[in-house]
Write a protein that holds these residues in place. Structure first.
Motif, PDB file in Angstrom:
ATOM      1  N   LYS A  79       0.777  -1.217   0.035  1.00  0.00           N
ATOM      2  CA  LYS A  79       0.078  -0.020   0.168  1.00  0.00           C
ATOM      3  C   LYS A  79       0.985   1.325   0.071  1.00  0.00           C
ATOM      4  N   SER A  80       0.415   2.520  -0.440  1.00  0.00           N
ATOM      5  CA  SER A  80       1.160   3.766  -0.243  1.00  0.00           C
ATOM      6  C   SER A  80       0.703   4.503   0.969  1.00  0.00           C
ATOM      7  N   LEU A  81       2.023   4.420   1.510  1.00  0.00           N
ATOM      8  CA  LEU A  81       1.879   4.723   3.013  1.00  0.00           C
ATOM      9  C   LEU A  81       2.134   6.487   3.127  1.00  0.00           C
ATOM     10  N   ILE A  82       1.102   7.272   3.808  1.00  0.00           N
ATOM     11  CA  ILE A  82       1.497   8.492   4.341  1.00  0.00           C
ATOM     12  C   ILE A  82       1.713   8.406   5.684  1.00  0.00           C
ATOM     13  N   ILE A  83       2.834   9.120   6.186  1.00  0.00           N
ATOM     14  CA  ILE A  83       2.878   9.074   7.728  1.00  0.00           C
ATOM     15  C   ILE A  83       2.578  10.644   8.166  1.00  0.00           C
ATOM     16  N   LEU A  84       1.667  10.776   9.316  1.00  0.00           N
ATOM     17  CA  LEU A  84       1.388  12.062   9.682  1.00  0.00           C
ATOM     18  C   LEU A  84       1.893  12.108  11.091  1.00  0.00           C
ATOM     19  N   GLN A  85       3.078  13.021  11.431  1.00  0.00           N
ATOM     20  CA  GLN A  85       3.601  13.054  12.606  1.00  0.00           C
ATOM     21  C   GLN A  85       4.188  14.290  13.007  1.00  0.00           C
TER      22      GLN A  85
ATOM     23  N   VAL B  60       9.931   3.694   9.997  1.00  0.00           N
ATOM     24  CA  VAL B  60       8.449   3.948   9.562  1.00  0.00           C
ATOM     25  C   VAL B  60       8.379   4.532   8.373  1.00  0.00           C
ATOM     26  N   ASN B  61       8.923   5.938   8.333  1.00  0.00           N
ATOM     27  CA  ASN B  61       9.132   6.997   7.568  1.00  0.00           C
ATOM     28  C   ASN B  61       9.668   6.446   5.953  1.00  0.00           C
ATOM     29  N   ALA B  62      10.741   5.649   6.290  1.00  0.00           N
ATOM     30  CA  ALA B  62      11.585   4.957   5.189  1.00  0.00           C
ATOM     31  C   ALA B  62      10.636   3.928   4.290  1.00  0.00           C
ATOM     32  N   ALA B  63       9.561   3.645   4.770  1.00  0.00           N
ATOM     33  CA  ALA B  63       8.570   2.635   4.222  1.00  0.00           C
ATOM     34  C   ALA B  63       7.548   3.373   3.489  1.00  0.00           C
ATOM     35  N   ALA B  64       7.605   4.965   3.681  1.00  0.00           N
ATOM     36  CA  ALA B  64       6.426   5.830   3.434  1.00  0.00           C
ATOM     37  C   ALA B  64       6.667   6.310   2.126  1.00  0.00           C
ATOM     38  N   LEU B  65       5.767   6.868   1.258  1.00  0.00           N
ATOM     39  CA  LEU B  65       5.674   7.411   0.224  1.00  0.00           C
ATOM     40  C   LEU B  65       5.700   9.097   0.479  1.00  0.00           C
ATOM     41  N   ALA B  66       5.190   9.463   1.613  1.00  0.00           N
ATOM     42  CA  ALA B  66       5.163  10.825   2.020  1.00  0.00           C
ATOM     43  C   ALA B  66       5.123  10.970   3.451  1.00  0.00           C
ATOM     44  N   MET B  67       5.774  11.581   4.102  1.00  0.00           N
ATOM     45  CA  MET B  67       5.695  12.484   5.649  1.00  0.00           C
ATOM     46  C   MET B  67       5.041  13.535   5.825  1.00  0.00           C
ATOM     47  N   ALA B  68       3.983  13.594   6.184  1.00  0.00           N
ATOM     48  CA  ALA B  68       3.192  15.065   6.257  1.00  0.00           C
ATOM     49  C   ALA B  68       3.221  15.520   7.849  1.00  0.00           C
ATOM     50  N   ARG B  69       3.237  16.790   8.089  1.00  0.00           N
ATOM     51  CA  ARG B  69       3.039  17.288   9.427  1.00  0.00           C
ATOM     52  C   ARG B  69       1.465  17.653   9.733  1.00  0.00           C
ATOM     53  N   THR B  70       0.905  18.133   8.857  1.00  0.00           N
ATOM     54  CA  THR B  70      -0.605  18.404   8.980  1.00  0.00           C
ATOM     55  C   THR B  70      -1.622  17.579   8.121  1.00  0.00           C
ATOM     56  N   PRO B  71      -2.634  17.710   8.737  1.00  0.00           N
ATOM     57  CA  PRO B  71      -4.073  17.051   7.897  1.00  0.00           C
ATOM     58  C   PRO B  71      -4.139  17.660   6.627  1.00  0.00           C
ATOM     59  N   GLU B  72      -3.939  19.070   6.767  1.00  0.00           N
ATOM     60  CA  GLU B  72      -4.155  19.641   5.455  1.00  0.00           C
ATOM     61  C   GLU B  72      -3.088  19.191   4.200  1.00  0.00           C
ATOM     62  N   GLN B  73      -1.904  18.931   4.878  1.00  0.00           N
ATOM     63  CA  GLN B  73      -1.154  18.243   3.779  1.00  0.00           C
ATOM     64  C   GLN B  73      -1.364  17.195   3.261  1.00  0.00           C
ATOM     65  N   VAL B  74      -2.050  16.184   4.189  1.00  0.00           N
ATOM     66  CA  VAL B  74      -2.702  14.897   3.685  1.00  0.00           C
ATOM     67  C   VAL B  74      -3.730  15.212   2.519  1.00  0.00           C
ATOM     68  N   VAL B  75      -4.638  16.082   2.809  1.00  0.00           N
ATOM     69  CA  VAL B  75      -5.441  16.688   1.885  1.00  0.00           C
ATOM     70  C   VAL B  75      -5.075  17.208   0.561  1.00  0.00           C
ATOM     71  N   GLN B  76      -3.770  17.961   0.564  1.00  0.00           N
ATOM     72  CA  GLN B  76      -3.207  18.518  -0.639  1.00  0.00           C
ATOM     73  C   GLN B  76      -2.629  17.307  -1.399  1.00  0.00           C
ATOM     74  N   ILE B  77      -2.055  16.263  -0.797  1.00  0.00           N
ATOM     75  CA  ILE B  77      -1.436  15.154  -1.440  1.00  0.00           C
ATOM     76  C   ILE B  77      -2.594  14.434  -2.211  1.00  0.00           C
ATOM     77  N   LEU B  78      -3.909  14.248  -1.433  1.00  0.00           N
ATOM     78  CA  LEU B  78      -4.670  13.436  -2.246  1.00  0.00           C
ATOM     79  C   LEU B  78      -5.355  14.327  -3.202  1.00  0.00           C
ATOM     80  N   ARG B  79      -5.425  15.431  -3.151  1.00  0.00           N
ATOM     81  CA  ARG B  79      -5.741  16.298  -4.345  1.00  0.00           C
ATOM     82  C   ARG B  79      -5.213  16.322  -5.509  1.00  0.00           C
ATOM     83  N   TYR B  80      -3.774  16.559  -5.016  1.00  0.00           N
ATOM     84  CA  TYR B  80      -2.871  16.496  -6.054  1.00  0.00           C
ATOM     85  C   TYR B  80      -2.821  15.050  -6.836  1.00  0.00           C
TER      86      TYR B  80
END
Lengths: 149, 149, 149, 149, 149, 149, 149, 149
Positions: free
Chosen positions: D104-110, D121-141
């Motif tokens: 699965k494509s992993l996004i870590i929020l921390q 954990v981050n090394a297995a992820a495709l993105a490490m985000a700091r805020t929920p808004e960044q996660v939304v921006q990734i999904l939108r992109y």
């Protein structure tokens, strides 16, 4: 989230109906084997021709039933396997093993007197329930997060 | 070609010994569950501590046994499952289903009185044998191409 | 039967040595991550060049360590994950989840104070042990069928 | 393209709501674990009966929750795992490992203070985000190709 | 632990020899494609007969080479893909994608001028190295935990 | 690199011997079905008991032969399927399809008159050879990189 | 039958539009990467924060793009990979390898001057086309059985 | 439950129409190869350009047809393979092997004179039928549990 649930095992009581009735309104799609005992036994020879040897009579039927069983388990998220108080029920245990190897979430529905004999089967399950109502409560909790009472 | 063969099921007669003895000289590696009934029942609590509740007593043991069983079946090319004339033997049928879903070649070893009850299990198998000697003959034929007599 | 066992998790006590020592004579092949904390933290930049940003410093190291970890878990039949009493230990829980999804047999080794926090991890395991000795006893039982005492 | 997104981890702040709210209008289907802490802890005994031993109390609940968690992760294209600033959160890391092994494509929020502890954990992820808004921006992109601002 | 390493990509410099020489004494088994350029181009027609059309000439050769390449990647734990400074090297990038989809640990070996063009390939890798010596150091660290210097 | 090669199909000429003889000194392990036609036809009833119905006579034999065939193909890196000039040879085409679905490297060995009838089979193969010698040359090239002549 | 088609590779001409336009009325669902070059390069830093080092700038972007690419390829029945006449296009070849390892049906769209350099990629494909119109004709034939003209 | 059924094999009689007609009202979705013999033979060269060599003429067509065949079999729950009384029909047997390796439920439809030649194919099937009507009866039973007459 829609949960696909396959109801395997004992076919002589109305436990499937109780679960399906209890789960009304939940986002669940149920499948199950053919539960007409006579049809299930004879489908092979009825469709593909009689056999003199009872072994092949049974074999042809069991293989046709496997088309439905395999599809039902393959499509399922959750496989409920019910063990009743009569018969050998090896097909129920076979389905449990088959589902387990495919990584399906197993729920075993069984009376206390089978606890010891089913210990290996239960060890592969995520829940061991005593009543159809408990199975419904698990499905409701899994889908909606709400507990009984 | 080395054949890995897992011998599952009934643990109260010497059928495993007969097969292993008969297959001497063949390129077969055998595995099987722990066949010491008492150890198999109690391994969980003996190692990890007692349980007041018999259900969890059984559960802890069955999970430890699963470490061996899963490894044995995963490594096997052929899984022989023996059904005897006593007990529920749901673990045997569970192993057969588990092995079948993994695409293992199944051989069922069973007496004629179980034919009907085992029809779904037999339908997933590549051979249904009556005697340990027949299992040995199958292994010999598969490995060396030679038939008995 | 040779059992491949991967020893994941806590790297500040000698639990791995205890298990390896205790399992002498058993048919087990052990693997584990690099347990030299400083080397494990710095391997990325030591080999591939310094990073100004600590995040990428860590990242490069974690990715190189993943080469070993993935191989160790992929080859394993049994993955033992030890949780100690310090640090976040998220890599240990990550390994447990990774191993679980691959269908490996999990043994969790942990002190009682973590029982509640580890309940999801334990629910995916086939055994929860308190001491390295218990892990050895499980391996001995799985391989040889013999119980302690 | 519909994206299935599973929101795993911390259940004490409203980060899930923020992401779901922010992603309104995007072609995303969200799933998540039961986030009612008490229900999640007690579902096993509430449905299947009380346990004297807290360990089995937890165990029964964790296994029922696993039905939902496994389904949610198995169906997901993207798994977002949020680490907060309290508790052990081993279930979050377990989910990350589980999702990673399934590809699965992993996004870590921390938060930044966890950077070092989460490096594997981050090394297995495709993105490490700091805020929920960044996660939304990734999904939108990912879905629409459009960037913020 | 034996590491199987497949050395893919550029065939005009001695980078493979450097890695194999540097890794002497390590528990590594190396494989690689046929690196004789002329043989690799002509193997199809040399063995299976000439083709008038250059496209099929190439096709027959590429398919035979695929027997070796697929086997080499399938057996590998680690796939090192080297991009040089000449030619299109699409087969190298193809191998990287193929290995990535199979979950192999990827190491990319490339000069800085390709950083931008290789960003998608590097994003799938666990290490991006500049020199064969760095690859050797990674292999040594992964196998023995020891760092250079 | 050891190449496992399964030699499927026609059993009435000595093509297998020619390949095995020609490949002497190469790092290849060969497997094949039982090539004794009579034994192959009768193994089911010889071992497991006579059948009145020729269909089940054939069925029991074909299932036992499948134990060997499946193992041979599952273990193979390369599957060579030979089509001769007689008989239906549907089992050869079945093996080719089975091997193809498992991602095995297929080499088809066939005379020109079958080109059109085998076009779908050839389209799934990495090489279509006319002579056993060509198969040997492919194996030699794949393993050692050397071409004939 | 609905065909899911992923359009990978070159992003500087309108070949995707030609295929999508030409396939109007066919039962095809198309997906593709983000084809806005600037957005694709900068998505990582735009969303997740700037990087001093261009390598990590690229890396963060490539990893976010991978969320879309992996999903697009994983969902596809057919992956069309277009190679243009400029740039390295290693991501196109990477996608081809990735799709091939997942067993997707590959169609390569490329000009004749790349034939030799793409021979390994073409050898993994089911069709090599020169024009978008040919790709449309393939899709029409596959879905409806009708040929052009 | 919707059953996806792929109808493979003989294309010169109307057996597909009989099954589709007979199954009206059942929850079945049918797929099949292109059954226009001329189009099927020539699709490669018609779309992608003429070939001087008949072998490559056939090859290009067979590869395009494989796009449809693979998709059809991959999506199917049940694969019906019909063997007629003419031609080599190796593509039918290839499809049967391919479907079998993917674990699809196989139904073989064939006249008695092929029983012996098809024994390996039948041994991999769950039903061997003589008439299209029997196939319909199997589908009806599998979906609705009702037997003929």
């Amino acid at each position: 989230m829609t949960l696909n649930v396959y109801l395997s095992g004992e076919i002589h009581t109305d436990w499937r109906d109780q679960i399906i009735e209890g789960a009304k309104g939940l986002n669940v799609a149920f499948n199950s084997p053919v539960t007409d005992h006579a049809a299930s036994d004879d489908c092979g020879v009825e469709i593909l021709g009689a056999e003199d040897d009872k072994y092949w009579h049974d074999h042809k039927g069991a293989m046709i039933n496997a088309i439905r069983t395999r599809k039902g388990i393959a499509d399922a998220d959750v496989v409920v396997v019910r063990f009743g108080d009569k018969y050998k029920q090896w097909n129920a245990a076979f389905d449990a093993g088959y589902a387990s190897a495919l990584g399906k979430s197993l729920i075993i529905l069984q009376p206390p007197e089978h606890d010891h004999a089913l210990k290996e089967v239960n060890a592969a399950a995520l829940a061991m329930a005593r009543t159809p109502e408990q199975v419904v409560q698990i499905l409701r909790y899994v889908l909606e997060g709400s507990l009984p009472g």
